[in-house]
Design a protein around this motif. Structure first.
Motif, PDB file in Angstrom:
ATOM      1  N   ASN A  67       0.851  -1.245   0.092  1.00  0.00           N
ATOM      2  CA  ASN A  67      -0.035  -0.002  -0.089  1.00  0.00           C
ATOM      3  C   ASN A  67       0.721   1.306   0.034  1.00  0.00           C
ATOM      4  O   ASN A  67       0.425   2.447   0.074  1.00  0.00           O
ATOM      5  N   GLY A  68       2.511   1.088   0.130  1.00  0.00           N
ATOM      6  CA  GLY A  68       3.112   2.183  -0.091  1.00  0.00           C
ATOM      7  C   GLY A  68       3.578   2.809   1.180  1.00  0.00           C
ATOM      8  O   GLY A  68       4.526   3.363   1.093  1.00  0.00           O
ATOM      9  N   PHE A  69       3.268   2.170   2.209  1.00  0.00           N
ATOM     10  CA  PHE A  69       3.738   2.454   3.881  1.00  0.00           C
ATOM     11  C   PHE A  69       5.093   2.041   3.791  1.00  0.00           C
ATOM     12  O   PHE A  69       5.518   0.769   3.413  1.00  0.00           O
ATOM     13  N   GLU A  70       5.862   2.905   4.405  1.00  0.00           N
ATOM     14  CA  GLU A  70       7.135   2.418   4.827  1.00  0.00           C
ATOM     15  C   GLU A  70       7.464   2.371   6.429  1.00  0.00           C
ATOM     16  O   GLU A  70       7.039   3.190   7.122  1.00  0.00           O
ATOM     17  N   VAL A  71       8.240   1.400   6.485  1.00  0.00           N
ATOM     18  CA  VAL A  71       8.778   1.120   7.911  1.00  0.00           C
ATOM     19  C   VAL A  71      10.298   0.750   8.097  1.00  0.00           C
ATOM     20  O   VAL A  71      10.712   0.124   7.174  1.00  0.00           O
ATOM     21  N   MET A  72      10.794   1.434   9.100  1.00  0.00           N
ATOM     22  CA  MET A  72      12.282   1.003   9.484  1.00  0.00           C
ATOM     23  C   MET A  72      12.396   0.497  10.825  1.00  0.00           C
ATOM     24  O   MET A  72      11.708   1.018  11.725  1.00  0.00           O
ATOM     25  N   ALA A  73      12.782  -0.804  10.974  1.00  0.00           N
ATOM     26  CA  ALA A  73      12.444  -1.349  12.223  1.00  0.00           C
ATOM     27  C   ALA A  73      13.371  -2.269  12.507  1.00  0.00           C
ATOM     28  O   ALA A  73      14.093  -2.835  11.574  1.00  0.00           O
ATOM     29  N   VAL A  74      13.919  -2.543  13.711  1.00  0.00           N
ATOM     30  CA  VAL A  74      14.845  -3.657  14.135  1.00  0.00           C
ATOM     31  C   VAL A  74      14.104  -4.836  13.655  1.00  0.00           C
ATOM     32  O   VAL A  74      12.970  -5.131  14.328  1.00  0.00           O
ATOM     33  N   ASN A  75      14.944  -5.743  13.116  1.00  0.00           N
ATOM     34  CA  ASN A  75      14.194  -7.253  12.887  1.00  0.00           C
ATOM     35  C   ASN A  75      14.702  -8.096  13.869  1.00  0.00           C
ATOM     36  O   ASN A  75      15.006  -9.193  13.829  1.00  0.00           O
ATOM     37  N   SER A  76      13.475  -7.946  14.828  1.00  0.00           N
ATOM     38  CA  SER A  76      13.574  -8.782  15.990  1.00  0.00           C
ATOM     39  C   SER A  76      12.459  -9.629  16.243  1.00  0.00           C
ATOM     40  O   SER A  76      11.091  -9.099  16.199  1.00  0.00           O
ATOM     41  N   THR A  77      12.380 -10.983  16.132  1.00  0.00           N
ATOM     42  CA  THR A  77      11.470 -11.957  16.097  1.00  0.00           C
ATOM     43  C   THR A  77      10.583 -11.631  15.417  1.00  0.00           C
ATOM     44  O   THR A  77      10.177 -11.662  14.071  1.00  0.00           O
ATOM     45  N   TYR A  78       9.034 -11.207  16.053  1.00  0.00           N
ATOM     46  CA  TYR A  78       7.936 -10.830  15.499  1.00  0.00           C
ATOM     47  C   TYR A  78       7.517  -9.587  15.083  1.00  0.00           C
ATOM     48  O   TYR A  78       6.412  -9.133  14.653  1.00  0.00           O
ATOM     49  N   SER A  79       8.667  -8.754  14.955  1.00  0.00           N
ATOM     50  CA  SER A  79       8.257  -7.387  14.664  1.00  0.00           C
ATOM     51  C   SER A  79       7.823  -6.951  13.115  1.00  0.00           C
ATOM     52  O   SER A  79       6.895  -6.156  12.891  1.00  0.00           O
ATOM     53  N   PHE A  80       8.058  -7.730  12.439  1.00  0.00           N
ATOM     54  CA  PHE A  80       7.640  -7.810  11.075  1.00  0.00           C
ATOM     55  C   PHE A  80       6.594  -8.943  10.743  1.00  0.00           C
ATOM     56  O   PHE A  80       6.038  -8.897   9.575  1.00  0.00           O
ATOM     57  N   SER A  81       6.383  -9.860  11.575  1.00  0.00           N
ATOM     58  CA  SER A  81       5.501 -10.895  11.287  1.00  0.00           C
ATOM     59  C   SER A  81       3.927 -10.318  10.803  1.00  0.00           C
ATOM     60  O   SER A  81       3.565 -11.174   9.799  1.00  0.00           O
ATOM     61  N   PHE A  82       3.581  -9.363  11.317  1.00  0.00           N
ATOM     62  CA  PHE A  82       2.050  -9.095  11.068  1.00  0.00           C
ATOM     63  C   PHE A  82       1.863  -8.558   9.720  1.00  0.00           C
ATOM     64  O   PHE A  82       0.927  -8.738   9.159  1.00  0.00           O
ATOM     65  N   ILE A  83       2.751  -7.791   9.356  1.00  0.00           N
ATOM     66  CA  ILE A  83       2.982  -7.277   8.124  1.00  0.00           C
ATOM     67  C   ILE A  83       3.609  -8.003   7.098  1.00  0.00           C
ATOM     68  O   ILE A  83       3.791  -7.566   5.810  1.00  0.00           O
ATOM     69  N   LYS A  84       4.072  -9.272   7.317  1.00  0.00           N
ATOM     70  CA  LYS A  84       4.734  -9.992   6.284  1.00  0.00           C
ATOM     71  C   LYS A  84       4.006 -10.191   5.124  1.00  0.00           C
ATOM     72  O   LYS A  84       4.634 -10.111   3.900  1.00  0.00           O
ATOM     73  N   PRO A  85       2.716 -10.572   5.032  1.00  0.00           N
ATOM     74  CA  PRO A  85       2.052 -10.904   3.729  1.00  0.00           C
ATOM     75  C   PRO A  85       1.999  -9.457   2.880  1.00  0.00           C
ATOM     76  O   PRO A  85       1.496  -9.677   1.615  1.00  0.00           O
ATOM     77  N   TYR A  86       2.239  -8.292   3.716  1.00  0.00           N
ATOM     78  CA  TYR A  86       1.894  -7.122   2.797  1.00  0.00           C
ATOM     79  C   TYR A  86       3.296  -6.421   2.300  1.00  0.00           C
ATOM     80  O   TYR A  86       3.230  -5.347   1.845  1.00  0.00           O
ATOM     81  N   ILE A  87       4.201  -6.901   2.670  1.00  0.00           N
ATOM     82  CA  ILE A  87       5.732  -6.604   2.195  1.00  0.00           C
ATOM     83  C   ILE A  87       6.005  -6.531   0.799  1.00  0.00           C
ATOM     84  O   ILE A  87       6.018  -7.625   0.320  1.00  0.00           O
ATOM     85  N   GLU A  88       6.459  -5.466   0.302  1.00  0.00           N
ATOM     86  CA  GLU A  88       6.512  -5.595  -1.324  1.00  0.00           C
ATOM     87  C   GLU A  88       8.138  -5.459  -1.442  1.00  0.00           C
ATOM     88  O   GLU A  88       8.825  -6.359  -2.243  1.00  0.00           O
ATOM     89  N   ASP A  89       8.638  -4.775  -0.826  1.00  0.00           N
ATOM     90  CA  ASP A  89      10.503  -4.498  -0.817  1.00  0.00           C
ATOM     91  C   ASP A  89      10.762  -4.811   0.847  1.00  0.00           C
ATOM     92  O   ASP A  89      10.220  -4.119   1.642  1.00  0.00           O
ATOM     93  N   PHE A  90      11.887  -5.514   0.754  1.00  0.00           N
ATOM     94  CA  PHE A  90      12.456  -5.535   2.134  1.00  0.00           C
ATOM     95  C   PHE A  90      14.062  -5.449   2.166  1.00  0.00           C
ATOM     96  O   PHE A  90      14.692  -6.519   1.337  1.00  0.00           O
TER      97      PHE A  90
END
Length: 232
Positions: free
Chosen positions: A68-91
């Motif tokens: 959807n174009g939203f941008e996130v910068m986050a420490v990749n710790s266990t579940y931090s990206f898990s909920f948005i995993k299906p929606y990630i276009e670029d990582f």
């Protein structure tokens, strides 16, 4: 300091809870009304290596752009990206020091966040593996709000109960009878309920609550990331 016009909205989480962090990242990032909004998350338990960590190194910070174009910068710790995993276009990995300071979020990361806001993608390093992000755990407490309502990782679509059906909910050694319903006020005052909550967007997360009461307190104050069990 780097972008004086930025307005910062802090969001706290229970200590070291990457599950709660991922829950809130998802809730904010998938909100269609979150215009001109970015997420910087620094929940870093540094548990990827349980040995002594030289030079204060730890989980690396990553950049994700959602479909959807939203941008996130986050420490990749266990579940931090898990909920948005299906929606990630670029990582991507972020080209920044992940060691050398106990306070990486103060000393190194803000400049990268400022570049993200300025649409300067020179911080991008190698691509990350989206498939390596762990899935959201089932039947787990994701968040507890100020009313003591227990928000879970269970989706409404995963529930196979009938409206009005009586069940038992167990958290740790505490058990309480509850009713499965589709609304907060469809139960009597003081009654336990298991119902779709206010979070989860198109497929709501189930909540455990007591109408007019505090479910968290009655369950002896469980912590986020604890499991719960429902039985008929």
């Amino acid at each position: 300091h780097f972008i004086p016009s930025a307005y910062i909205v802090p969001q706290s989480t229970p200590p070291f809870s990457t599950l709660n962090t991922g829950f809130w990242i998802y809730q904010i990032a998938l909100n269609p009304e979150s215009k001109n909004t970015y997420i910087f998350s620094n929940v870093a338990p540094r548990k990827e290596d349980k040995n002594a960590q030289k030079n204060n190194t730890g989980e690396k910070i990553m950049y994700a752009k959602l479909k959807n174009g939203f941008e996130v910068m986050a420490v990749n710790s266990t579940y931090s990206f898990s909920f948005i995993k299906p929606y990630i276009e670029d990582f991507y990995f972020v080209n920044v020091a992940n060691g050398g300071s106990q306070f990486r979020s103060r000393d190194f990361y803000p400049k990268m966040v400022a570049q993200m806001l300025a649409k300067d993608k020179s911080f991008l390093a190698g691509k990350g593996n989206i498939n390596a992000i762990p899935s959201v755990p089932k039947n787990t407490i994701a968040s507890i709000d100020g009313y003591g309502n227990i928000k879970t990782t269970t989706r409404t679509s995963e529930v196979k109960l009938k409206l009005g059906q009586r069940i038992t909910i167990k958290i740790n050694k505490q058990k309480y009878p509850a009713i499965y319903t589709d609304g907060v006020f469809h139960v009597k005052e003081g009654e336990f309920a298991f119902a779709p909550g206010s979070s989860g967007h198109e497929d709501k997360f189930m909540e455990i609550f007591v109408r007019g009461g505090n479910a968290c307190r009655l369950f002896n104050n469980p912590e986020v990331e604890e499991e719960f069990i429902t039985s008929e």
